[in-house]
Scaffold this motif. Structure first.
Motif, short mmCIF file in Angstrom:
data_model
loop_
_atom_site.label_atom_id
_atom_site.label_comp_id
_atom_site.label_asym_id
_atom_site.label_seq_id
_atom_site.Cartn_x
_atom_site.Cartn_y
_atom_site.Cartn_z
N GLN A 194 4.16 -11.39 -4.71
CA GLN A 194 5.59 -11.08 -4.58
C GLN A 194 5.91 -9.63 -4.91
N ASP A 195 4.99 -8.94 -5.59
CA ASP A 195 5.17 -7.52 -5.89
C ASP A 195 4.45 -6.64 -4.88
N ASP A 196 3.99 -7.23 -3.78
CA ASP A 196 3.31 -6.54 -2.69
C ASP A 196 1.93 -6.02 -3.10
N ARG A 197 1.37 -6.59 -4.17
CA ARG A 197 0.00 -6.24 -4.55
C ARG A 197 -0.97 -7.06 -3.72
N ILE A 198 -2.19 -6.55 -3.60
CA ILE A 198 -3.24 -7.18 -2.81
C ILE A 198 -4.31 -7.71 -3.76
N TYR A 199 -4.76 -8.93 -3.50
CA TYR A 199 -5.81 -9.51 -4.34
C TYR A 199 -7.16 -8.99 -3.87
N VAL A 200 -7.89 -8.37 -4.78
CA VAL A 200 -9.21 -7.80 -4.50
C VAL A 200 -10.22 -8.53 -5.39
N PRO B 172 -23.71 -8.55 -0.58
CA PRO B 172 -23.65 -9.07 -1.95
C PRO B 172 -23.19 -8.02 -2.96
N GLY B 173 -22.41 -8.46 -3.93
CA GLY B 173 -21.97 -7.60 -5.02
C GLY B 173 -20.90 -6.59 -4.66
N MET B 174 -20.50 -6.53 -3.41
CA MET B 174 -19.48 -5.56 -3.01
C MET B 174 -18.07 -6.12 -3.22
N HIS B 175 -17.11 -5.23 -3.21
CA HIS B 175 -15.71 -5.62 -3.35
C HIS B 175 -15.14 -5.96 -1.98
N ASP B 176 -14.08 -6.76 -1.98
CA ASP B 176 -13.43 -7.17 -0.74
C ASP B 176 -11.97 -7.48 -1.03
N ALA B 177 -11.12 -7.27 -0.03
CA ALA B 177 -9.70 -7.60 -0.16
C ALA B 177 -9.35 -8.82 0.68
N PHE B 178 -10.36 -9.47 1.23
CA PHE B 178 -10.13 -10.61 2.11
C PHE B 178 -10.94 -11.81 1.66
N VAL C 225 -13.24 -10.93 14.45
CA VAL C 225 -12.48 -11.08 13.21
C VAL C 225 -11.08 -11.61 13.53
N TYR C 226 -10.78 -12.76 12.96
CA TYR C 226 -9.43 -13.31 13.00
C TYR C 226 -8.79 -13.00 11.66
N ALA C 227 -7.90 -12.00 11.63
CA ALA C 227 -7.28 -11.55 10.39
C ALA C 227 -5.94 -12.27 10.18
N PHE C 228 -5.72 -12.67 8.95
CA PHE C 228 -4.52 -13.40 8.55
C PHE C 228 -3.96 -12.77 7.28
N GLU C 229 -2.71 -13.09 7.02
CA GLU C 229 -2.07 -12.68 5.77
C GLU C 229 -1.43 -13.91 5.14
N ALA C 230 -1.54 -14.01 3.83
CA ALA C 230 -0.89 -15.08 3.09
C ALA C 230 -0.08 -14.45 1.96
N ARG C 231 1.14 -14.94 1.78
CA ARG C 231 1.99 -14.48 0.69
C ARG C 231 1.82 -15.45 -0.47
N GLY D 189 -12.00 -10.92 -9.91
CA GLY D 189 -10.91 -10.54 -9.02
C GLY D 189 -9.69 -10.10 -9.79
N TRP D 190 -8.80 -9.37 -9.12
CA TRP D 190 -7.61 -8.84 -9.74
C TRP D 190 -6.64 -8.38 -8.66
N TRP D 191 -5.39 -8.19 -9.05
CA TRP D 191 -4.36 -7.68 -8.15
C TRP D 191 -4.31 -6.16 -8.24
N LEU D 192 -4.21 -5.49 -7.09
CA LEU D 192 -4.07 -4.03 -7.04
C LEU D 192 -2.89 -3.66 -6.14
N SER D 193 -2.18 -2.62 -6.55
CA SER D 193 -1.14 -2.07 -5.67
C SER D 193 -1.85 -1.38 -4.50
N ARG D 194 -1.13 -1.10 -3.46
CA ARG D 194 -1.72 -0.38 -2.33
C ARG D 194 -2.26 0.98 -2.76
N ALA D 195 -1.53 1.66 -3.64
CA ALA D 195 -1.97 2.98 -4.12
C ALA D 195 -3.26 2.85 -4.93
N GLU D 196 -3.34 1.83 -5.78
CA GLU D 196 -4.56 1.62 -6.56
C GLU D 196 -5.74 1.28 -5.65
#
Length: 174
Positions: A43-49, A60-66, A113-119, A138-145
């Protein structure tokens, strides 16, 4: 058990399934297949990474936002997206909306790739709970972060996720 994965004609923008192969064969032969990628925003427009476990078969071991994975034989991509979001992050009950379909290819994978968004709304979707075999942290990051981390060449981030995020940010006009 080796999952059965839908095989596609590489480059076909309409995503026609032309066969089925075991997941191990898809990986070993780099067969063209479909994957889902679900961007989870709060709800704060942060992305789960999240950081992938060191035992993942790809990146393996890499970060992802999806949250995402392969589309199984006979599975609809939207159903696969909701399944992967629930499996990897424990999130259910959120509307999963499509926003992009494109082909991605590198030396490890060739995928539609079938890309989706979930709120994410915790009152509707429940808590984020990692699947231990796939998500290490995992954690939430702002777009700037997130942009700052992506600019760091020492921060390992999945290559297909970088491309999908670039598409997403262009779509959002950022």
């Amino acid at each position: 058990m080796d999952e059965q994965v839908a095989i596609y004609t590489y480059g076909d923008p309409d995503g026609h399934v032309v066969g089925v192969a075991p997941r191990s064969e898809v990986r070993s032969r780099n067969l063209p297949h479909a994957v889902t990628a679900v961007l989870l925003r709060d709800q704060d427009d942060r992305i789960y990474v999240h950081r992938r476990t060191d035992t993942k078969d790809l990146y393996p071991g890499m970060h992802d936002a999806f949250a995402g994975g392969v589309v199984l034989a006979g599975e609809d991509p939207a159903e696969a997206a909701a399944r992967e979001l629930a499996e990897e992050l424990g999130v259910t009950g959120c509307a999963v909306e499509p926003w992009l379909t494109y082909w991605y290819s590198d030396e490890h994978t060739r995928s539609l790739v079938y890309a989706f968004e979930a709120r994410y709304d915790p009152s509707r979707c429940g808590p984020v709970v990692h699947q231990a075999s796939e998500v290490a942290d995992g954690w939430w990051l702002s777009r700037a972060e997130l942009a700052a981390r992506l600019a760091d060449p020492n921060w390992p981030f999945v290559p297909d996720g970088r491309v999908t995020l670039a598409h997403y940010l262009r779509r959002e006009g950022r």
